[in-house]
Design a protein around this motif. Structure first.
Motif, PDB file in Angstrom:
ATOM      1  N   LEU A 268      18.566 -30.541 -19.003  1.00  0.00           N
ATOM      2  CA  LEU A 268      18.879 -31.972 -19.070  1.00  0.00           C
ATOM      3  C   LEU A 268      20.191 -32.296 -18.364  1.00  0.00           C
ATOM      4  CD1 LEU A 268      17.811 -32.678 -22.766  1.00  0.00           C
ATOM      5  CD2 LEU A 268      16.594 -33.332 -20.681  1.00  0.00           C
ATOM      6  N   ALA A 269      21.106 -31.329 -18.311  1.00  0.00           N
ATOM      7  CA  ALA A 269      22.383 -31.551 -17.631  1.00  0.00           C
ATOM      8  C   ALA A 269      22.207 -31.742 -16.129  1.00  0.00           C
ATOM      9  CB  ALA A 269      23.330 -30.378 -17.905  1.00  0.00           C
ATOM     10  N   LYS A 270      21.066 -31.310 -15.598  1.00  0.00           N
ATOM     11  CA  LYS A 270      20.778 -31.495 -14.178  1.00  0.00           C
ATOM     12  C   LYS A 270      20.225 -32.889 -13.881  1.00  0.00           C
ATOM     13  CE  LYS A 270      19.701 -26.559 -13.609  1.00  0.00           C
ATOM     14  NZ  LYS A 270      20.917 -26.210 -12.853  1.00  0.00           N
ATOM     15  N   HIS A 271      19.975 -33.680 -14.934  1.00  0.00           N
ATOM     16  CA  HIS A 271      19.460 -35.052 -14.817  1.00  0.00           C
ATOM     17  C   HIS A 271      18.194 -35.120 -13.953  1.00  0.00           C
ATOM     18  CE1 HIS A 271      23.152 -36.376 -16.740  1.00  0.00           C
ATOM     19  NE2 HIS A 271      23.845 -35.715 -15.824  1.00  0.00           N
ATOM     20  N   PRO A 272      17.196 -34.317 -14.292  1.00  0.00           N
ATOM     21  CA  PRO A 272      15.964 -34.315 -13.479  1.00  0.00           C
ATOM     22  C   PRO A 272      15.105 -35.547 -13.755  1.00  0.00           C
ATOM     23  CG  PRO A 272      15.669 -32.918 -15.394  1.00  0.00           C
ATOM     24  CD  PRO A 272      17.103 -33.392 -15.435  1.00  0.00           C
ATOM     25  N   ASP A 273      14.272 -35.874 -12.773  1.00  0.00           N
ATOM     26  CA  ASP A 273      13.273 -36.931 -12.969  1.00  0.00           C
ATOM     27  C   ASP A 273      12.097 -36.406 -13.780  1.00  0.00           C
ATOM     28  OD1 ASP A 273      14.590 -38.939 -11.344  1.00  0.00           O
ATOM     29  OD2 ASP A 273      14.066 -37.671  -9.633  1.00  0.00           O
ATOM     30  N   GLY A 274      11.903 -35.081 -13.778  1.00  0.00           N
ATOM     31  CA  GLY A 274      10.805 -34.480 -14.522  1.00  0.00           C
ATOM     32  C   GLY A 274      11.016 -32.988 -14.665  1.00  0.00           C
ATOM     33  N   VAL A 275      10.274 -32.395 -15.583  1.00  0.00           N
ATOM     34  CA  VAL A 275      10.325 -30.946 -15.812  1.00  0.00           C
ATOM     35  C   VAL A 275       8.907 -30.403 -15.732  1.00  0.00           C
ATOM     36  CG1 VAL A 275      10.813 -29.118 -17.480  1.00  0.00           C
ATOM     37  CG2 VAL A 275      12.416 -31.024 -17.214  1.00  0.00           C
ATOM     38  N   PHE A 276       8.757 -29.313 -14.971  1.00  0.00           N
ATOM     39  CA  PHE A 276       7.460 -28.667 -14.833  1.00  0.00           C
ATOM     40  C   PHE A 276       7.476 -27.332 -15.566  1.00  0.00           C
ATOM     41  CE2 PHE A 276       4.778 -25.564 -12.649  1.00  0.00           C
ATOM     42  CZ  PHE A 276       3.539 -26.168 -12.829  1.00  0.00           C
ATOM     43  N   LEU A 277       6.369 -27.021 -16.260  1.00  0.00           N
ATOM     44  CA  LEU A 277       6.218 -25.776 -17.012  1.00  0.00           C
ATOM     45  C   LEU A 277       5.113 -24.966 -16.363  1.00  0.00           C
ATOM     46  CD1 LEU A 277       6.321 -27.539 -20.459  1.00  0.00           C
ATOM     47  CD2 LEU A 277       8.197 -26.260 -19.424  1.00  0.00           C
ATOM     48  N   SER A 278       5.439 -23.767 -15.899  1.00  0.00           N
ATOM     49  CA  SER A 278       4.539 -23.031 -15.021  1.00  0.00           C
ATOM     50  C   SER A 278       3.521 -22.187 -15.762  1.00  0.00           C
ATOM     51  CB  SER A 278       5.352 -22.116 -14.095  1.00  0.00           C
ATOM     52  OG  SER A 278       5.644 -20.878 -14.724  1.00  0.00           O
ATOM     53  N   ASN A 279       2.627 -21.645 -14.964  1.00  0.00           N
ATOM     54  CA  ASN A 279       1.700 -20.609 -15.414  1.00  0.00           C
ATOM     55  C   ASN A 279       2.476 -19.342 -15.756  1.00  0.00           C
ATOM     56  OD1 ASN A 279       2.148 -20.477 -12.403  1.00  0.00           O
ATOM     57  ND2 ASN A 279       1.187 -18.489 -12.758  1.00  0.00           N
ATOM     58  N   GLY A 280       1.804 -18.386 -16.372  1.00  0.00           N
ATOM     59  CA  GLY A 280       2.445 -17.124 -16.693  1.00  0.00           C
ATOM     60  C   GLY A 280       1.509 -16.215 -17.461  1.00  0.00           C
ATOM     61  N   PRO A 281       1.889 -14.955 -17.654  1.00  0.00           N
ATOM     62  CA  PRO A 281       0.995 -13.965 -18.255  1.00  0.00           C
ATOM     63  C   PRO A 281       1.123 -13.848 -19.768  1.00  0.00           C
ATOM     64  CG  PRO A 281       2.950 -12.871 -17.452  1.00  0.00           C
ATOM     65  CD  PRO A 281       3.120 -14.344 -17.146  1.00  0.00           C
ATOM     66  N   GLY A 282       0.103 -13.221 -20.351  1.00  0.00           N
ATOM     67  CA  GLY A 282       0.211 -12.693 -21.700  1.00  0.00           C
ATOM     68  C   GLY A 282       0.025 -13.689 -22.826  1.00  0.00           C
ATOM     69  N   ASP A 283       0.509 -13.269 -23.992  1.00  0.00           N
ATOM     70  CA  ASP A 283       0.335 -13.982 -25.253  1.00  0.00           C
ATOM     71  C   ASP A 283       1.341 -15.128 -25.344  1.00  0.00           C
ATOM     72  OD1 ASP A 283       0.123 -14.813 -27.871  1.00  0.00           O
ATOM     73  OD2 ASP A 283       0.204 -12.808 -28.735  1.00  0.00           O
ATOM     74  N   PRO A 284       0.886 -16.385 -25.397  1.00  0.00           N
ATOM     75  CA  PRO A 284       1.835 -17.509 -25.451  1.00  0.00           C
ATOM     76  C   PRO A 284       2.689 -17.510 -26.715  1.00  0.00           C
ATOM     77  CG  PRO A 284      -0.416 -18.259 -25.839  1.00  0.00           C
ATOM     78  CD  PRO A 284      -0.510 -16.849 -25.377  1.00  0.00           C
TER      79      PRO A 284
END
Length: 472
Positions: A268-284
């Motif tokens: 949040l300190a970077k003041h983004p317009d949006g946040v993306f959550l990526s793909n990834g492996p294994g047990d969430p």
């Protein structure tokens, strides 16, 4: 060749004679030593080595894509897995390094471009590719990358076995052939459930990804990014694919890619317009350091999640996850979009899924008058009624089911109605796979623009937006 030691049955081919080995060595195929694959339940397959020498353990799964084996091979989401390709011949168009999906800086555990998967199983490996873009053959690449692989396996029998009995641990070896010793090594191997594999594939430090990073080799087919980026986006790297980064950049995003456990306050300190959550492996469930941060981000900034990112948003909302019997992996998974009422043919790679009823109780007036979740858990119930049901979530208000897998009725997408966030379980970047879901990148930009109807997009028109077509 297959055997089952649990049933006391073992058959194997006799080793080729010296003359036969010399004859085979003179062909384009060449002679390769033996290899073996053993599953956790004792089923054994014999074949030939077609990659690096050694022994590898992991969860044996299968991918039904007809092409894109290199993108599969370099997808960080396959960490901890032995991938079976169901198409009979693999490697016939070779490899162009420009298509690698995992080449990002700052991964101290495995280096920039080393594949994360443990091994590969194919029916027939092609050593002599034919393709103007090919720089190296697949078996050569596997040897250089240290990936153990086996060919000559009846992949039809293997896949049917996995479909009937579920994905399970397995071991490939080109050096150990004593079944008792293989079984012991396999027993000692860790299970995919409960293991945090994201930490092994995420970047080590934040880094930018902009239009300048787009591969020039793809310019012949992919549309260029806007000259000026319109959105500042922070992307959590849980094993992010380069194709996804490219998709975000091509719709006008300037990215800062951050490690999987970056505190929400730093984002949040970077003041983004949006946040993306990526793909990834294994047990969430094992990736608590990510979804605990997502819980702090929901409501503060627009969010978009893909695959594991979808699971991170779901877990942040208090949902439960389930281990799927054999998962969804391939480029031909049909998904019903409950908003547009169109079917999308999608690319997928995951072994866990959201239990949609765990998000909350149904809101009848927003769910076609239905007040109880289907007893059998099959979400095709909503497809048949043409309804996108809504639940009341204790943490974040109303949540809508937006996408359903038509093969097994599992959840494929959700939308938070009272917070700026949405996610899908499948992949829109077409690396490899179809382009039906390209519109999701556009939807994210519309969400950041404040468009309340951001998911209402002409899918057929948008899917063409990212491509260049030759003109005479």
């Amino acid at each position: 060749m297959e055997c089952n030691i649990a049933a006391g049955i073992e058959t194997r081919k006799a080793a080729p004679s010296d003359l036969a080995q010399r004859i085979i060595a003179q062909t384009s195929k060449g002679y390769h030593g033996p290899a073996i694959l053993m599953l956790e339940d004792g089923t054994v397959f014999y074949g030939r080595a077609c990659g690096a020498s050694g022994t590898a353990t992991g969860e044996v799964c299968f991918n039904t894509s007809l092409e894109g084996y290199f993108e599969v091979l370099t997808d960080p989401s396959y960490a901890g897995q032995i991938v079976t390709m169901t198409y009979p011949q693999i490697g016939n168009y070779g490899i162009d390094p420009a298509d690698v999906q995992s080449a990002y800086p700052g991964s101290p555990e495995r280096g920039a471009s080393t594949p994360a998967l443990r091994g590969m199983v194919v029916h027939d490996m092609c050593p002599t590719p034919s393709n103007w873009r090919s720089a190296i053959s697949l078996p050569e690449y596997l040897k250089h990358a240290g990936i153990v692989a086996i060919e000559g396996v009846d992949t039809r029998a293997l896949v049917r076995h996995l479909r009937d009995n579920g994905a399970q641990k397995g071991i490939i070896s080109t050096e150990v052939f004593a079944l008792a010793e293989l079984a012991q090594l396999l027993e000692q191997a860790p299970s995919l459930v409960g293991e945090n594999l994201v930490r092994t594939v995420s970047c080590g430090e934040p880094h930018p990804y902009t239009a300048a990073d787009l591969p020039a080799n793809h310019a012949f087919a992919s549309a260029p990014a806007p000259e000026q980026a319109h959105y500042r986006v922070v992307a959590y790297d849980c094993g992010i694919k380069r194709g996804i980064l490219e998709g975000l950049v091509r719709v006008g995003c300037e990215l800062t890619v951050v490690p999987w456990d970056t505190p929400a306050e730093d984002v949040l300190a970077k003041h983004p317009d949006g946040v993306f959550l990526s793909n990834g492996p294994g047990d969430p469930d094992a990736v608590e350091e990510t979804y605990s941060q997502v819980e702090k981000l929901i409501g503060k900034v627009p969010l978009f999640g893909i695959c594991l990112g979808h699971q991170m948003i779901s877990l942040a909302c208090g949902a439960e996850m389930e281990k799927l019997k054999f998962g969804h992996r391939g480029g031909n998974q049909p998904v019903m979009n409950l908003i547009s009422h169109r079917v999308e043919i999608t690319a997928q790679n995951h072994g866990f899924g959201l239990v949609f009823p765990s998000l909350g109780a149904l809101v009848p007036e927003l769910s076609g008058g239905v007040s109880e979740h289907p007893a059998d858990g099959d979400l095709r119930f909503w497809v048949e009624r043409g309804v996108a049901p809504v639940v009341e979530n204790e943490r974040f208000g109303r949540i809508r089911l937006t996408h359903v897998n038509l093969n097994d009725g599992t959840a494929e997408g959700i939308q938070l109605l009272d917070q700026p966030a949405f996610s899908v379980q499948y992949h829109p970047e077409a690396a490899p796979g179809p382009t039906d879901a390209h519109y999701l990148f556009t939807a994210f930009t519309r969400l950041m623009d404040g468009d309340a109807d951001y998911l209402n997009i002409d899918i057929a028109k948008d899917r063409l937006a990212g491509w260049v077509f030759a003109t005479e």
